[in-house]
Design a protein around this motif. Structure first.
Motif, mmCIF file in Angstrom:
data_model
loop_
_atom_site.group_PDB
_atom_site.id
_atom_site.type_symbol
_atom_site.label_atom_id
_atom_site.label_comp_id
_atom_site.label_asym_id
_atom_site.label_seq_id
_atom_site.Cartn_x
_atom_site.Cartn_y
_atom_site.Cartn_z
ATOM 1 N N LEU A 177 86.695 50.616 32.277
ATOM 2 C CA LEU A 177 85.877 50.091 31.183
ATOM 3 C C LEU A 177 85.163 48.808 31.595
ATOM 4 O O LEU A 177 83.976 48.615 31.286
ATOM 5 C CB LEU A 177 86.757 49.828 29.960
ATOM 6 N N HIS A 178 85.878 47.942 32.297
ATOM 7 C CA HIS A 178 85.264 46.695 32.758
ATOM 8 C C HIS A 178 84.152 46.980 33.762
ATOM 9 O O HIS A 178 83.077 46.356 33.701
ATOM 10 C CB HIS A 178 86.334 45.786 33.383
ATOM 11 N N LEU A 179 84.407 47.894 34.669
ATOM 12 C CA LEU A 179 83.382 48.227 35.668
ATOM 13 C C LEU A 179 82.136 48.811 35.014
ATOM 14 O O LEU A 179 81.006 48.473 35.398
ATOM 15 C CB LEU A 179 83.947 49.217 36.690
ATOM 16 N N LEU A 180 82.318 49.662 34.030
ATOM 17 C CA LEU A 180 81.173 50.243 33.326
ATOM 18 C C LEU A 180 80.381 49.165 32.611
ATOM 19 O O LEU A 180 79.134 49.198 32.605
ATOM 20 C CB LEU A 180 81.664 51.295 32.322
ATOM 21 N N PHE A 181 81.082 48.204 31.997
ATOM 22 C CA PHE A 181 80.363 47.128 31.319
ATOM 23 C C PHE A 181 79.543 46.303 32.308
ATOM 24 O O PHE A 181 78.363 45.999 32.053
ATOM 25 C CB PHE A 181 81.338 46.211 30.582
ATOM 26 N N TRP A 182 80.149 45.942 33.452
ATOM 27 C CA TRP A 182 79.422 45.101 34.401
ATOM 28 C C TRP A 182 78.296 45.863 35.076
ATOM 29 O O TRP A 182 77.265 45.258 35.443
ATOM 30 C CB TRP A 182 80.390 44.519 35.430
ATOM 31 N N MET A 183 78.422 47.156 35.224
ATOM 32 C CA MET A 183 77.294 47.950 35.726
ATOM 33 C C MET A 183 76.137 47.900 34.739
ATOM 34 O O MET A 183 74.967 47.768 35.135
ATOM 35 C CB MET A 183 77.743 49.395 35.954
ATOM 36 N N TYR A 184 76.474 47.990 33.449
ATOM 37 C CA TYR A 184 75.428 47.889 32.425
ATOM 38 C C TYR A 184 74.783 46.502 32.459
ATOM 39 O O TYR A 184 73.550 46.373 32.360
ATOM 40 C CB TYR A 184 76.040 48.154 31.056
ATOM 41 N N TYR A 185 75.604 45.468 32.604
ATOM 42 C CA TYR A 185 75.079 44.094 32.629
ATOM 43 C C TYR A 185 74.137 43.895 33.821
ATOM 44 O O TYR A 185 73.052 43.308 33.688
ATOM 45 C CB TYR A 185 76.240 43.099 32.710
ATOM 46 N N ILE A 186 74.520 44.386 34.989
ATOM 47 C CA ILE A 186 73.694 44.234 36.193
ATOM 48 C C ILE A 186 72.349 44.930 36.018
ATOM 49 O O ILE A 186 71.291 44.358 36.327
ATOM 50 C CB ILE A 186 74.446 44.799 37.420
ATOM 51 N N MET A 187 72.383 46.163 35.490
ATOM 52 C CA MET A 187 71.138 46.905 35.312
ATOM 53 C C MET A 187 70.274 46.296 34.210
ATOM 54 O O MET A 187 69.040 46.327 34.294
ATOM 55 C CB MET A 187 71.447 48.368 34.985
ATOM 56 N N GLN A 188 70.907 45.714 33.199
ATOM 57 C CA GLN A 188 70.173 45.173 32.060
ATOM 58 C C GLN A 188 69.609 43.782 32.349
ATOM 59 O O GLN A 188 68.472 43.464 31.975
ATOM 60 C CB GLN A 188 71.086 45.107 30.838
#
Length: 347
Positions: free
Chosen positions: A9-20
Motif C-alpha cells: 500500500l505504501h509503495l502504491l501511494f509513493w508511485m502515485y505521488y512520484i507520477m503526480q
C-alpha cells in the motif's frame, strides 16, 4: 493485515505521488521525465523540489508512525485538532527554515517573494501541509481498520472455539454418567452382557476423548458411535428394546462436528418407552449431497423425566448455532404422548 500488504500500500501511494508531483510529461514526445534525478541543487526549481519532497515524507511518516497512533481518539476531537495543528506548525516551520532562510544564505535564492507576508505564507502552506497530513491519515485509517477487522475475526474465532470446547465438556460427563449407570445395573444383575458393555464403554470413551476433540469427523464415525450407544443402552431395557436406526447415507466420508447427533438419540432413551412393540423408537438419518437430515420419534414416559431433562437438547441448539448459523433448522414437536424431532443441516 500482513506486513507485506502494508508495504505494498505504501509503495502504491509513493508511485502515485512520484507520477503526480515529480514526473514531467512531454505531450510532443509522449514521454515522462524526472528532473529530480539530476540532483542539481543549484537550480532553484530542483532544490525546492528536493526540500519540499523531503519535508513531505518527514511529515507523512511523523503523522503515520507517531501522531495518529498516539493522539487519534474519536472520543477526543480537541486532541485530534491539536495534533493536526502541531503537524502544520512543524511543516510550515521546516519549510520556512529551509527554503526562506538556509537556501537564501547558502544558495542565494528563496521560494516566496520578498513582499509575501507571514500571514500569507502560513495561509498558503495550510494547503501544501494538508497534503501529507491527510494522505498519511487516510492510509493509517485503511491499514488500522483492516488490522482491527482481522483481530476481530481472530477474537470471534477464538471465542467460538472456546464456547464449543465448553459445550463439549458439558456433553462428555453426561454420556459417561449414563453409561456407567447402565454398566452398574448389568453388574448388579450379574448379566453376561456386563463385559461386552465395558468394552463398548471403552470405545465410547475413546471416541469422546480423542476424536471428539477434532473440529470435524467423518459421518460414518458418528454413525458407528450411535450404533454402539444404542447397543449399550438397549442392554438395560427389560424385554426386547424397540429401537430402529434407519440409515440412508450417500457419502459416509462427509464431515460433521463430533457428538452432534447423539443428544437426540440419548434423549429418546432417557425419556421414552422402549419396550412397547406398538411404540417403536425410530431414528432415521439421511445424507444426500449437501443435506443431512435426522428424524426421531419416540413415545414419552412422564415418570422418567427429571430436573436434567432437556440439558442435552439445549446444549446442541447452541452448538448448531455456532457451527451452522442460518444453515440449519430444528423442529421439535410433541403430539399426545409422542415426541418428534427433525434436524435439517446444510453442510
Amino acid at each position: 493485515m500482513k506486513k507485506k500488504y502494508v508495504i505494498l500500500l505504501h509503495l502504491l501511494f509513493w508511485m502515485y505521488y512520484i507520477m503526480q508531483d515529480l514526473a514531467v510529461f512531454d505531450p510532443e514526445q509522449n514521454t515522462f521525465s524526472f528532473p529530480i534525478l539530476s540532483f542539481d541543487f543549484k537550480t532553484p526549481g530542483n532544490a525546492l523540489t528536493y526540500s519540499f519532497t523531503t519535508i513531505y515524507i518527514f511529515i507523512f511518516y511523523l503523522n503515520y508512525l507517531v501522531f495518529m497512533p498516539k493522539f487519534f481518539d474519536v472520543k477526543n476531537v480537541k486532541r485530534i485538532i491539536l495534533s493536526f495543528l502541531g503537524l502544520f506548525v512543524i511543516f510550515i516551520g521546516m519549510r520556512y527554515l529551509i527554503e526562506e532562510v538556509l537556501y537564501d544564505t547558502w544558495l542565494g535564492f528563496h521560494n516566496y517573494s520578498n513582499d509575501a507576508t507571514i500571514a500569507y505564507y502560513i495561509y498558503d502552506n495550510l494547503y501544501y501541509g494538508s497534503r501529507p497530513i491527510m494522505a498519511s491519515s487516510v492510509l493509517w485509517f485503511i491499514v488500522n481498520m483492516l488490522r482491527l477487522q482481522k483481530e476481530q475475526i481472530v477474537l470471534l474465532e477464538s471465542k467460538r472455539e472456546t464456547e464449543i470446547n465448553f459445550l463439549k465438556s458439558q456433553i462428555n460427563p453426561h454420556f459417561i454418567f449414563n453409561t456407567l449407570n447402565n454398566i452398574y445395573y448389568l453388574i448388579f444383575e450379574k448379566s453376561e452382557k456386563a463385559l461386552p458393555a465395558v468394552e463398548q464403554l471403552s470405545g465410547l470413551m475413546r471416541y469422546m476423548t480423542y476424536e471428539s476433540q477434532n473440529e470435524t469427523i467423518a459421518l460414518q464415525r458418528e454413525v458407528a458411535y450411535i450404533d454402539d450407544f444404542i447397543a449399550l443402552e438397549s442392554m438395560r431395557i427389560s424385554g426386547d428394546a424397540q429401537v430402529v436406526f434407519k440409515k440412508n447415507i450417500e457419502n459416509p466420508e462427509c464431515r460433521i462436528p463430533p457428538l452432534l447427533l447423539i443428544p437426540f438419540v440419548e434423549n429418546g432413551f432417557k425419556h421414552g418407552i422402549l419396550n412397547n412393540p406398538g411404540q417403536v423408537f425410530t431414528i432415521e438419518l439421511t445424507q444426500n449431497k449437501n443435506h443431512l437430515i435426522l428424524q426421531t420419534q419416540n413415545s414419552i414416559s412422564n415418570y422418567k423425566k427429571d430436573h436434567q431433562s432437556g440439558i442435552g437438547i439445549e446444549n446442541i441448539k447452541k452448538r448448531l448455532q455456532l457451527y451452522f448459523p442460518d444453515r440449519h433448522s430444528l423442529d421439535i414437536t410433541t403430539k399426545e404422548n409422542m415426541y418428534y424431532v427433525k434436524l435439517d443441516i446444510k453442510l
